[in-house]
Write a protein that holds these residues in place. Sequence first.
Motif, PDB file in Angstrom:
ATOM      1  N   LYS A 130      -7.810   8.116  10.581  1.00  0.00           N
ATOM      2  CA  LYS A 130      -6.372   7.900  10.390  1.00  0.00           C
ATOM      3  C   LYS A 130      -5.805   9.095   9.643  1.00  0.00           C
ATOM      4  O   LYS A 130      -6.123   9.306   8.474  1.00  0.00           O
ATOM      5  CB  LYS A 130      -6.129   6.605   9.613  1.00  0.00           C
ATOM      6  CG  LYS A 130      -4.661   6.276   9.397  1.00  0.00           C
ATOM      7  CD  LYS A 130      -4.517   4.925   8.685  1.00  0.00           C
ATOM      8  CE  LYS A 130      -3.071   4.639   8.295  1.00  0.00           C
ATOM      9  NZ  LYS A 130      -2.164   4.618   9.442  1.00  0.00           N
ATOM     10  N   ASP A 142      -2.242  10.130   9.813  1.00  0.00           N
ATOM     11  CA  ASP A 142      -0.781  10.192   9.816  1.00  0.00           C
ATOM     12  C   ASP A 142      -0.159   9.909   8.457  1.00  0.00           C
ATOM     13  O   ASP A 142       1.064   9.890   8.344  1.00  0.00           O
ATOM     14  CB  ASP A 142      -0.210   9.243  10.867  1.00  0.00           C
ATOM     15  CG  ASP A 142      -0.585   7.788  10.613  1.00  0.00           C
ATOM     16  OD1 ASP A 142      -1.515   7.527   9.810  1.00  0.00           O
ATOM     17  OD2 ASP A 142       0.034   6.899  11.217  1.00  0.00           O
ATOM     18  N   GLU A 150      -0.433  14.444  14.730  1.00  0.00           N
ATOM     19  CA  GLU A 150      -0.574  13.290  13.843  1.00  0.00           C
ATOM     20  C   GLU A 150      -0.447  13.713  12.383  1.00  0.00           C
ATOM     21  O   GLU A 150       0.246  13.057  11.591  1.00  0.00           O
ATOM     22  CB  GLU A 150      -1.936  12.625  14.086  1.00  0.00           C
ATOM     23  CG  GLU A 150      -2.103  11.275  13.397  1.00  0.00           C
ATOM     24  CD  GLU A 150      -3.417  10.605  13.738  1.00  0.00           C
ATOM     25  OE1 GLU A 150      -3.656   9.498  13.206  1.00  0.00           O
ATOM     26  OE2 GLU A 150      -4.211  11.169  14.523  1.00  0.00           O
ATOM     27  N   ASP A 157      -8.074   0.859   3.613  1.00  0.00           N
ATOM     28  CA  ASP A 157      -6.611   0.882   3.650  1.00  0.00           C
ATOM     29  C   ASP A 157      -6.017   1.093   2.264  1.00  0.00           C
ATOM     30  O   ASP A 157      -5.010   1.802   2.108  1.00  0.00           O
ATOM     31  CB  ASP A 157      -6.072  -0.414   4.257  1.00  0.00           C
ATOM     32  CG  ASP A 157      -6.330  -0.503   5.757  1.00  0.00           C
ATOM     33  OD1 ASP A 157      -6.641   0.537   6.358  1.00  0.00           O
ATOM     34  OD2 ASP A 157      -6.223  -1.614   6.316  1.00  0.00           O
TER      35      ASP A 157
END
Length: 414
Positions: free
Chosen positions: A101, A103, A143, A246
């Motif tokens: 991830k 972004d 991204e 996260d």
Amino acid sequence: MTERITVSAASGKDAPAMPSWVSDDQVTYAQAGVDTAEGARAVDAIKESVHSTYRPEVVGDIGGFGGLFSIAAAKDMDDPILVSGTDGVGTKLQVAKLAGKHDTVGIDLVAMCVNDVLATGAEPLFFLDYIAIGKLKSEAVTEIVSGIAEGCRQAGCALIGGEMAEHPGVMDPHEYDLSGFTVGLVDRAKMLDPANVKEGDVLLGLASSGLHSNGYSLARKVCVEGRTHYELRLPRKSLKGQSVQDALLTPTRIYVKQVRAALAAHPGAVHALAHITGGGITENLNRALPATLDARVEVGAWNMEPIIPFVCKAAKLDETEALKTFNMGLGMVLIVDPVQAPAVQEALEAMGETVWRVGTVVPGTGSVTYVNESALFPELESDDDVPERTPAPGAAERTAERDVFYEEDEDKED
């Protein structure tokens, strides 16, 4: 006498295979590992993101040899001061690579630069980025730059240029690193300065969104190493339903528009400002103090996102060490005139900030002191269903893309 042995790698039976281009008359840049065509595609792919950050002062477009920005507005200032800042994201990038991830780390990059510039009261005007990457792929760069553009929009500054540098043979194809640079503007008469701080001033703390972009070498060591991808993605009660992955990737908060709105609404009320980054509260708040005054911080007067005590608990940090390692829930601390502190707090809250009174300024030697340190760590909900941390696997056990799970054969005899 030692005999000298000459080995011809080109003719030896066990010699390593030579690259296909060694006998060519010409070796192109692409054969050396740099794809300029892919670089051009990447520039085209990021144009929309870049344009979304533009301000009226931007001159020209991306693709030139330098970014152009008009500072005609400075002529209305009595003594305009340019304020510059540069920074990176650090090893938080390793978490992004593990998660696949990319972004949000661009937001972190912008935040680390513009929040520093804001500490003087300056308005960040423009931003430039530098992306070093092992193998350039336009999709990956798009991204990353989308996050940088989002950070610039949050800060109100223009992304006017940058560099995408492909490093074959130096970096692995999937590796990359980020750095950024910003320039801001402030009138000297309106600068925030430790010299303005007075005894009795109030400390107003602004909530952080988590670890921001500091302390990740420690956080990765105690929360990531030795855990499977499954464990890192597992929702946890102690993190309010977030996974470790996260929570660690939550972007750094950008405070520019909110703080500058409060400064404009209450001129002279804010005397100094500290951006709480590496070194924690202890080693950043003191940078906003004169040598004759201390900041007395009342621990327990604010809340924090659970990833912060989660990491501290995993690392077995005591209060003193935690307060000089992480932001501990405060991304910025404003030092404010006590009479105007309620109005400044109200202005910040009107802009969406969570604000706490976290202490006062007292006579001292330019240090940060604490009251009630034992209240630093809140209780976390139990994660009894989460596997314990296991030792990091060896090189032969690791895989590049995924975890490997083994099923026991029920018919296998002991």
